[in-house]
Design an enzyme around this catalytic site. Structure first.
Site, PDB file in Angstrom:
ATOM      1  N   ASP A  78       0.888  -0.739  -0.468  1.00 51.37           N
ATOM      2  CA  ASP A  78      -0.034  -0.190  -0.200  1.00 51.37           C
ATOM      3  C   ASP A  78       0.922   1.035  -0.189  1.00 51.37           C
ATOM      4  O   ASP A  78       1.903   1.012   0.697  1.00 51.37           O
ATOM      5  CB  ASP A  78      -1.236   0.362   1.167  1.00 51.37           C
ATOM      6  N   GLU A  80      -0.289  -1.140   5.856  1.00 48.61           N
ATOM      7  CA  GLU A  80       0.464  -0.438   6.553  1.00 48.61           C
ATOM      8  C   GLU A  80       0.942   1.181   6.674  1.00 48.61           C
ATOM      9  O   GLU A  80       0.880   1.035   8.124  1.00 48.61           O
ATOM     10  CB  GLU A  80       2.280  -1.296   5.991  1.00 48.61           C
TER      11      GLU A  80
END
Length: 172
Positions: free
Chosen positions: A75, A143
């Site tokens: 991400d 994350e």
């Protein structure tokens, strides 16, 4: 100086930038990783949070070496300039290369954290000429909003007891 997109890690960085992958919107990139593994006949798994683990057998002569995990999160932080029209849920990242050869995004964040780690892992998985033990490339999600993907990994799904993280998130 020019930005050479033909280098493997740069080519993969460009490819992953074509898929939306903001936190909690990683499914398109996760599915790309699964397709990548399938195309190369690599063992893989994808979980309910879209974390992906891709395994590559050891190179000849390294079959008895301990398994090595390599980790990066897929991400990215999604920020854009006020005057930029960009939908992070569906638009690819648009790149620009400055006169001095530096790659930048056109009005948005670039996604280099941790897209560069993902790109390097794909380069390693794609290469046929590297000496390496069995590899477990672990691509986690979410994350940037709390490491939720990493927290959702199941210990029984990970064979390696050694890991190289390609994101400097500390020792937590």
């Amino acid at each position: 100086m020019s930005y050479d997109r033909t280098l493997p890690h740069r080519r993969f960085f460009y490819e992953i930038a074509q898929y939306p992958h903001g936190s909690a919107n990683e499914k398109p990139l996760s599915d790309y990783l699964v397709a990548f593994a399938k195309q190369r006949n690599l063992e893989y798994m994808q979980d309910e949070l879209y974390n992906v683990i891709i395994r590559k057998p050891a190179a000849a002569g390294y079959e008895d070496a301990p398994v090595l995990a390599i980790h990066a999160h897929m991400d990215m932080v999604c920020e854009k300039n006020k005057d930029t029209v960009h939908d992070f849920e569906k638009d690819p990242i648009r790149f620009v290369v400055s006169d001095d050869g530096i790659l930048r995004a056109d009005g948005t964040t670039l996604g280099a954290d941790n897209g560069t780690g993902v790109a390097y892992m794909l380069s390693i998985l794609d290469a046929d000429d590297l000496a390496h033990p069995e590899l477990e490339c672990i691509f986690t999600t979410q994350e940037e909003i709390g490491m939720f993907g990493a927290l959702a990994l199941k210990p029984e799904d990970i064979r390696a007891r050694r890991m190289i993280s390609l994101d400097g998130g500390g020792e937590n």
